[in-house]
Design a protein around this motif. Structure first.
Motif, PDB file in Angstrom:
ATOM      1  N   THR A 133     -19.637 -17.482 -10.142  1.00 41.15           N
ATOM      2  CA  THR A 133     -18.377 -17.047  -9.539  1.00 41.15           C
ATOM      3  C   THR A 133     -18.542 -17.038  -8.024  1.00 41.15           C
ATOM      4  OG1 THR A 133     -18.861 -14.682  -9.388  1.00 41.15           O
ATOM      5  CG2 THR A 133     -18.109 -15.505 -11.530  1.00 41.15           C
ATOM      6  N   PRO A 134     -17.451 -17.121  -7.280  1.00 41.55           N
ATOM      7  CA  PRO A 134     -17.563 -17.072  -5.811  1.00 41.55           C
ATOM      8  C   PRO A 134     -18.096 -15.735  -5.310  1.00 41.55           C
ATOM      9  CG  PRO A 134     -15.255 -17.037  -6.510  1.00 41.55           C
ATOM     10  CD  PRO A 134     -16.055 -17.338  -7.718  1.00 41.55           C
ATOM     11  N   PHE A 135     -18.079 -14.710  -6.155  1.00 36.28           N
ATOM     12  CA  PHE A 135     -18.551 -13.393  -5.732  1.00 36.28           C
ATOM     13  C   PHE A 135     -20.076 -13.354  -5.630  1.00 36.28           C
ATOM     14  CE2 PHE A 135     -14.671 -12.897  -8.262  1.00 36.28           C
ATOM     15  CZ  PHE A 135     -13.823 -12.445  -7.269  1.00 36.28           C
ATOM     16  N   ALA A 136     -20.757 -14.303  -6.304  1.00 30.52           N
ATOM     17  CA  ALA A 136     -22.209 -14.355  -6.185  1.00 30.52           C
ATOM     18  C   ALA A 136     -22.623 -14.623  -4.740  1.00 30.52           C
ATOM     19  CB  ALA A 136     -22.785 -15.419  -7.120  1.00 30.52           C
ATOM     20  N   ALA A 137     -21.847 -15.475  -4.063  1.00 29.69           N
ATOM     21  CA  ALA A 137     -22.138 -15.779  -2.657  1.00 29.69           C
ATOM     22  C   ALA A 137     -21.404 -14.846  -1.700  1.00 29.69           C
ATOM     23  CB  ALA A 137     -21.773 -17.235  -2.348  1.00 29.69           C
ATOM     24  N   PHE A 138     -20.236 -14.358  -2.141  1.00 34.83           N
ATOM     25  CA  PHE A 138     -19.405 -13.523  -1.267  1.00 34.83           C
ATOM     26  C   PHE A 138     -19.013 -12.230  -2.008  1.00 34.83           C
ATOM     27  CE2 PHE A 138     -18.463 -18.006  -0.314  1.00 34.83           C
ATOM     28  CZ  PHE A 138     -18.965 -18.072   0.986  1.00 34.83           C
ATOM     29  N   PRO A 139     -19.954 -11.299  -2.194  1.00 34.78           N
ATOM     30  CA  PRO A 139     -19.652 -10.078  -2.952  1.00 34.78           C
ATOM     31  C   PRO A 139     -18.695  -9.155  -2.201  1.00 34.78           C
ATOM     32  CG  PRO A 139     -21.831  -9.931  -1.970  1.00 34.78           C
ATOM     33  CD  PRO A 139     -21.353 -11.333  -1.732  1.00 34.78           C
ATOM     34  N   ILE A 140     -17.785  -8.546  -2.957  1.00 33.93           N
ATOM     35  CA  ILE A 140     -16.873  -7.542  -2.400  1.00 33.93           C
ATOM     36  C   ILE A 140     -17.320  -6.189  -2.937  1.00 33.93           C
ATOM     37  CG2 ILE A 140     -14.484  -6.792  -2.148  1.00 33.93           C
ATOM     38  CD1 ILE A 140     -13.625  -9.624  -2.916  1.00 33.93           C
ATOM     39  N   ARG A 141     -17.837  -5.359  -2.098  1.00 32.18           N
ATOM     40  CA  ARG A 141     -18.406  -4.082  -2.539  1.00 32.18           C
ATOM     41  C   ARG A 141     -17.450  -2.908  -2.352  1.00 32.18           C
ATOM     42  NH1 ARG A 141     -22.503  -6.809   0.459  1.00 32.18           N
ATOM     43  NH2 ARG A 141     -24.219  -7.510  -0.897  1.00 32.18           N
ATOM     44  N   ARG A 142     -16.513  -3.048  -1.452  1.00 37.35           N
ATOM     45  CA  ARG A 142     -15.572  -1.953  -1.171  1.00 37.35           C
ATOM     46  C   ARG A 142     -14.207  -2.528  -0.850  1.00 37.35           C
ATOM     47  NH1 ARG A 142     -17.193   1.630   3.663  1.00 37.35           N
ATOM     48  NH2 ARG A 142     -15.306   2.717   3.007  1.00 37.35           N
ATOM     49  N   LEU A 143     -13.164  -1.693  -1.061  1.00 37.88           N
ATOM     50  CA  LEU A 143     -11.799  -2.036  -0.685  1.00 37.88           C
ATOM     51  C   LEU A 143     -11.125  -0.814  -0.085  1.00 37.88           C
ATOM     52  CD1 LEU A 143     -10.667  -4.007  -3.884  1.00 37.88           C
ATOM     53  CD2 LEU A 143     -11.285  -5.011  -1.669  1.00 37.88           C
ATOM     54  N   HIS A 144     -10.262  -1.058   0.872  1.00 34.94           N
ATOM     55  CA  HIS A 144      -9.416   0.000   1.426  1.00 34.94           C
ATOM     56  C   HIS A 144      -7.961  -0.357   1.139  1.00 34.94           C
ATOM     57  CE1 HIS A 144     -12.392   1.683   4.677  1.00 34.94           C
ATOM     58  NE2 HIS A 144     -12.700   2.032   3.437  1.00 34.94           N
ATOM     59  N   THR A 145      -7.309   0.419   0.305  1.00 34.68           N
ATOM     60  CA  THR A 145      -5.884   0.220   0.048  1.00 34.68           C
ATOM     61  C   THR A 145      -5.108   1.331   0.739  1.00 34.68           C
ATOM     62  OG1 THR A 145      -6.203  -0.946  -2.040  1.00 34.68           O
ATOM     63  CG2 THR A 145      -4.100   0.162  -1.725  1.00 34.68           C
ATOM     64  N   LYS A 146      -4.159   0.931   1.556  1.00 31.19           N
ATOM     65  CA  LYS A 146      -3.338   1.901   2.279  1.00 31.19           C
ATOM     66  C   LYS A 146      -1.873   1.557   2.063  1.00 31.19           C
ATOM     67  CE  LYS A 146      -6.801   2.067   6.002  1.00 31.19           C
ATOM     68  NZ  LYS A 146      -7.041   1.881   7.466  1.00 31.19           N
ATOM     69  N   TYR A 147      -1.075   2.584   1.836  1.00 38.22           N
ATOM     70  CA  TYR A 147       0.366   2.343   1.728  1.00 38.22           C
ATOM     71  C   TYR A 147       1.138   3.583   2.133  1.00 38.22           C
ATOM     72  CZ  TYR A 147       0.154   4.753  -2.842  1.00 38.22           C
ATOM     73  OH  TYR A 147      -0.040   5.673  -3.854  1.00 38.22           O
ATOM     74  N   GLN A 148       2.385   3.348   2.491  1.00 35.97           N
ATOM     75  CA  GLN A 148       3.317   4.418   2.839  1.00 35.97           C
ATOM     76  C   GLN A 148       4.591   4.226   2.019  1.00 35.97           C
ATOM     77  OE1 GLN A 148       2.277   2.276   5.652  1.00 35.97           O
ATOM     78  NE2 GLN A 148       0.380   3.465   5.578  1.00 35.97           N
ATOM     79  N   GLN A 149       5.149   5.334   1.598  1.00 35.65           N
ATOM     80  CA  GLN A 149       6.402   5.283   0.840  1.00 35.65           C
ATOM     81  C   GLN A 149       7.324   6.399   1.316  1.00 35.65           C
ATOM     82  OE1 GLN A 149       6.665   4.585  -3.601  1.00 35.65           O
ATOM     83  NE2 GLN A 149       7.318   6.721  -3.594  1.00 35.65           N
ATOM     84  N   GLU A 150       8.583   6.052   1.519  1.00 34.00           N
ATOM     85  CA  GLU A 150       9.609   7.038   1.849  1.00 34.00           C
ATOM     86  C   GLU A 150      10.718   6.932   0.812  1.00 34.00           C
ATOM     87  OE1 GLU A 150      11.065   6.830   5.794  1.00 34.00           O
ATOM     88  OE2 GLU A 150       9.092   7.116   6.746  1.00 34.00           O
ATOM     89  N   THR A 151      11.141   8.074   0.324  1.00 36.28           N
ATOM     90  CA  THR A 151      12.176   8.112  -0.710  1.00 36.28           C
ATOM     91  C   THR A 151      13.260   9.090  -0.310  1.00 36.28           C
ATOM     92  OG1 THR A 151      10.519   7.670  -2.416  1.00 36.28           O
ATOM     93  CG2 THR A 151      12.653   8.503  -3.152  1.00 36.28           C
ATOM     94  N   GLU A 152      14.505   8.645  -0.419  1.00 34.94           N
ATOM     95  CA  GLU A 152      15.658   9.531  -0.247  1.00 34.94           C
ATOM     96  C   GLU A 152      16.498   9.475  -1.507  1.00 34.94           C
ATOM     97  OE1 GLU A 152      18.133   9.274   3.135  1.00 34.94           O
ATOM     98  OE2 GLU A 152      16.508   9.584   4.585  1.00 34.94           O
ATOM     99  N   SER A 153      16.873  10.648  -1.985  1.00 34.19           N
ATOM    100  CA  SER A 153      17.687  10.730  -3.198  1.00 34.19           C
ATOM    101  C   SER A 153      18.874  11.642  -2.944  1.00 34.19           C
ATOM    102  CB  SER A 153      16.840  11.267  -4.365  1.00 34.19           C
ATOM    103  OG  SER A 153      17.603  11.329  -5.547  1.00 34.19           O
ATOM    104  N   ARG A 154      20.050  11.183  -3.345  1.00 36.03           N
ATOM    105  CA  ARG A 154      21.279  11.969  -3.210  1.00 36.03           C
ATOM    106  C   ARG A 154      22.004  11.950  -4.545  1.00 36.03           C
ATOM    107  NH1 ARG A 154      20.290   8.906   1.103  1.00 36.03           N
ATOM    108  NH2 ARG A 154      21.262   7.112   0.088  1.00 36.03           N
TER     109      ARG A 154
END
Length: 815
Positions: free
Chosen positions: A428-449
């Motif tokens: 697999t390509p991960f053998a040469a290029f391992p991904i050991r960590r990830l940073h997921t960031k998101y923002q959500q705004e909700t308005e309800s009426r």
């Protein structure tokens, strides 16, 4: 196994009832008063299905959380389908298996009439409650938010005019010390206050590491404080102010991994380190059983305490634990304007957490996450109400605004996406290029009426018509991406795989949105290839009507029959999991549910027996559900909709006081769920030339049952007390709770076995009710059970195992 459990239930019920036959005297049931319909009335006069528990009953049962409430409420389940600290609530098979922090629940959660929109905020200490009400079926014409499944109302004890104070102290197995206390009374003629506190402490864990003898997990450190101030502003107006705070520094639970072959699966869902040492010829432990596997032991588990990044040298603490705070304020104004009452409820809650969970259940780094969360929720409700002998009406408006920021720090160094590929010799390509960590960031705004109305009209004295209507507008804005964690893992992978030139910390979510100019198919092989990686931004809006119509008929004062036709909906949302492509982040659709329910509530045998029964049919459209998303790294976490499904069921609730001192409660729920139409992907490939998934393999789940929907669940509880001399009262009580197996229609590893829990208590108190000493045991038979099961994507299969037998002593004292 189910046959044996039912025999045990029958035998227990028979023994509990027989035990009271010789007891003298006569008793009547205590009436439970609820506010499920926004007015004070007996639970037996409400034309909907409601399970209600008084504060004293909750204390007797040892209830300390929503999970405990579920054990005594047939049809309600609270589970953890993924170790992210996000519980999933399901009523009558209507639930949403999403572990995203900002996922909205199908079950509405209300604390003193204030909506808690995100379930992760609901794990605070449960204490000093007047009662808990579980409403089943769609709600919305009386409450701030829409719900398709039902809702749970927690009602705090209110300030009193007279001075009251008391405490409950408990010490149990694993050195758990609980303390709950309150002080209440009048400050002036027009002001009353109540302060309550709950603390749970333990410096000893209940889980034991299988790889590090002596290392335990499960310490507790929680503190909850609630202050209520009731003020009479004028003769016809009052306000109730509430401040609350919860601090939780406890350990989180670790998962228990197992060999999938023991339940008919492959040994593991994906190769990972250090399993290769036990599986591959030439491995250091080839042929041996990995020491982290366990089945049948409640306490066996494992976890990663720390991990050092081989690139940066940075060490991260990964020991499962919480650093969570919830603080909030609410004000409820009631103003009597003659024949009309104005009610205003304003509330603000802020929830912050830094929480670590170990998903893989091993002393390696296959799947751990650290969630940094900030949720702010504001809501305002205004309503007018009026009641005469024949007519009750309520009309109101509701507004809420939520802001959410999430930082999802994900570790997977030993998975096949990290160093596992090279360890297993996988091409697999991960053998040469391992991904050991990830940073997921998101923002959500909700308005309800929303605008809502509710009307109850007595056509005749025994016949009542109920009408409800609600219009909702909801808007959600979302922006997010999965980023390189600063070590060039994700960026280096994309640079090596497709010739990108991303830097440390860059956004690594690949654009595969159909028709987008930056779709990878349009820029791959060009100087603009980096443009295929950018945060995904979108918004959704919903405008929806819902309503209900009901009839109930009082055959006699003690016999009510009712029928309700209602609709409910839940708006769409977004996927907050790690994302490989933008299509994973496309919003899922709203769901809709139409409910038809018929029921009866009968008070019998000279008011010593209460029998409530209901049958129902749900037509469920676009049920929101977790499913696989096809990306370059395979099938990973996604969210979608089940096109069509149906739910039919029946429930029975019996309360009986056959003789003086003896009370018996029986509850049962039956569910028959069926997916009518749902074809969902399970695997496939990604084609960079077209920017789409190809060779997609799907599963037709039509004809299967819904997940998190046990066919049977039931409980029985009995309590008997009798005087000893003139000063003392002895008591003995026990309960048994059964939950059926819950197969998953697509992912077998998510299926749960049936289990039975038995609890018992023996106590002594004074006849005046001033003090009480109680010996108790929970999970008396030391049942091995689990309320969550998942895994396979990054590595092995795991379970969230329940507590083993616990026992202890409690002392209650009222001044």
């Amino acid at each position: 196994m189910k046959h044996n459990n039912r025999k045990l239930l029958s035998a227990t019920i028979a023994a509990l009832i027989t035990a009271g036959v010789a007891a003298p005297g006569h008793a009547q049931l205590e009436e439970i008063v609820v506010t499920a319909q926004k007015i004070t009335q007996s639970v037996n006069d409400v034309g909907i299905t409601v399970n209600a528990f008084t504060g004293d009953t909750i204390k007797d049962m040892g209830v300390a959380s929503a999970e405990d409430i579920a054990a005594f409420t047939p049809g309600l389940t609270v589970s953890s389908p993924g170790a992210t600290g996000v519980p999933v609530y399901t009523i009558r098979g209507v639930g949403f298996q999403d572990i995203t922090t900002t996922s909205s629940s199908t079950v509405g959660l209300y604390f003193d009439e204030v909506a808690i929109p995100y379930t992760v905020m609901s794990r605070g200490a449960l204490f000093d409650v007047e009662r808990v009400e579980v409403l089943k079926g769609p709600q919305g014409d009386l409450y701030g938010r829409n719900t398709t499944a039902g809702q749970i109302n927690y009602i705090s004890k209110k300030p009193t005019h007279e001075f009251e104070a008391g405490f409950t102290a408990s010490y149990g197995r694993f050195d758990v010390l609980d303390f709950e206390g309150f002080v209440s009374g009048g400050l002036t003629e027009s002001a009353q206050a109540r302060v309550a506190i709950k603390s749970t402490q333990s410096n000893r864990g209940w889980q034991q590491s299988v790889s590090r003898p002596g290392d335990e997990l499960g310490e507790k450190d929680t503190l909850g404080i609630r202050t209520l101030l009731s003020l009479d502003l004028a003769e016809n107006a009052s306000v109730l102010l509430k401040l609350h705070y919860v601090d939780d520094q406890s350990d989180n639970q670790a998962q228990t991994p197992y060999d999938g072959r023991q339940v008919g699966l492959a040994e593991t869902g994906a190769p990972y380190r250090p399993l290769n040492d036990y599986v591959l010829p030439g491995g250091a432990n080839f042929g041996q059983t990995p020491p982290w596997y366990s089945l049948g032991d409640n306490r066996a588990a494992d976890w990663t305490n720390s991990w050092t990044n081989p690139v940066t040298g940075e060490t991260h603490s990964l020991r499962p634990g919480r650093d969570n705070q919830l603080k909030g304020f609410s004000a409820k104004l009631e103003w009597n304007l003659g024949d009309i009452t104005l009610t205003s409820i304003s509330a603000y809650d802020d929830f912050e957490r830094l929480e670590t969970n170990d998903v893989d259940g091993g002393a390696f780094s296959v799947q751990e996450n650290i969630n940094g969360t900030d949720l702010e929720v504001f809501s305002q409700e205004l309503r007018l109400s009026s009641q005469t002998d024949r007519l009750l009406w309520i009309a109101g408006v509701y507004f809420s605004k939520d802001e959410a920021d999430e930082f999802y720090n994900f570790f997977m160094a030993d998975s096949i996406f990290g160093d596992g590929s090279a360890a297993w010799g996988l091409p697999t390509p991960f053998a040469a290029f391992p991904i050991r960590r990830l940073h997921t960031k998101y923002q959500q705004e909700t308005e309800s009426r929303a605008v809502f109305g509710h009307l109850e009209y007595n056509i005749t004295e025994p016949l009542r018509l109920t009408l409800g209507l609600r219009y909702t507008e909801e808007e959600r804005d979302w922006s997010g991406c999965t980023f390189d964690a600063g070590d060039m893992g994700l960026s280096g992978f994309w640079n090596g795989a497709i010739g990108a030139t991303l830097g440390a910390g860059a956004c690594g979510t690949l654009d595969d949105t159909a028709g987008a100019p930056t779709n990878i198919a349009n820029v791959i092989g060009t100087a603009d290839v980096n443009d295929a990686f950018h945060p995904f931004k979108t918004d959704i809006s919903t405008e929806k009507w819902m309503g209900k119509i009901g009839l109930d008929y009082a055959v006699t004062e003690d016999f009510l029959i009712y029928g309700t036709l209602a609709t409910g909906f839940k708006s769409g949302g977004f996927n907050g999991n790690n994302s490989n492509t933008t299509t994973q982040l496309e919003p899922y659709d709203p769901e809709e549910l139409t409910s038809l329910e018929l029921g009866v509530k009968a008070t019998l045998l000279d008011r010593t027996l209460q029998l409530n029964a209901a049958v129902f049919h749900y037509d469920y459209k676009d049920k929101q559900e977790s499913e696989r998303a096809i990306t370059f790294v395979g099938a990973i976490g996604g969210l979608g909709n089940v096109d069509e499904s149906e739910i039919q069921g029946a429930e029975l609730d019996i309360q009986w006081a056959p003789v003086e001192g003896l009370s018996v409660n029986l509850g049962a729920a039956y569910l028959n769920t069926e997916i009518k139409k749902w074809i969902t992907p399970v695997s496939g490939d990604f084609d960079f030339a077209t920017g789409t998934a190809v060779n997609v393999v799907t599963v037709d789940a039509s004809g299967s049952g819904l997940p998190q929907a046990p066919e049977w669940s039931y409980n029985a509880m009995a309590r008997y007390e009798w005087p000893v001399g003139e000063q003392l009262v002895l008591e003995v009580s026990a309960d048994i709770n059964f939950t059926d197996e819950t197969p998953d229609p697509v992912r077998e590893q998510n299926s749960l076995d049936d289990y039975t829990l038995v609890n018992a208590r023996v106590g002594i108190s004074d006849t005046e009710g001033q003090w009480r000493l109680l010996l108790w045991s929970r999970n008396l038979t030391d049942e091995y059970y689990y309320t969550g099961a998942f895994g396979g994507t990054n590595g092995g299969y795991v379970r969230s195992v329940g507590l083993p037998r616990t026992y202890g002593v409690s002392l209650e004292y009222d001044f």
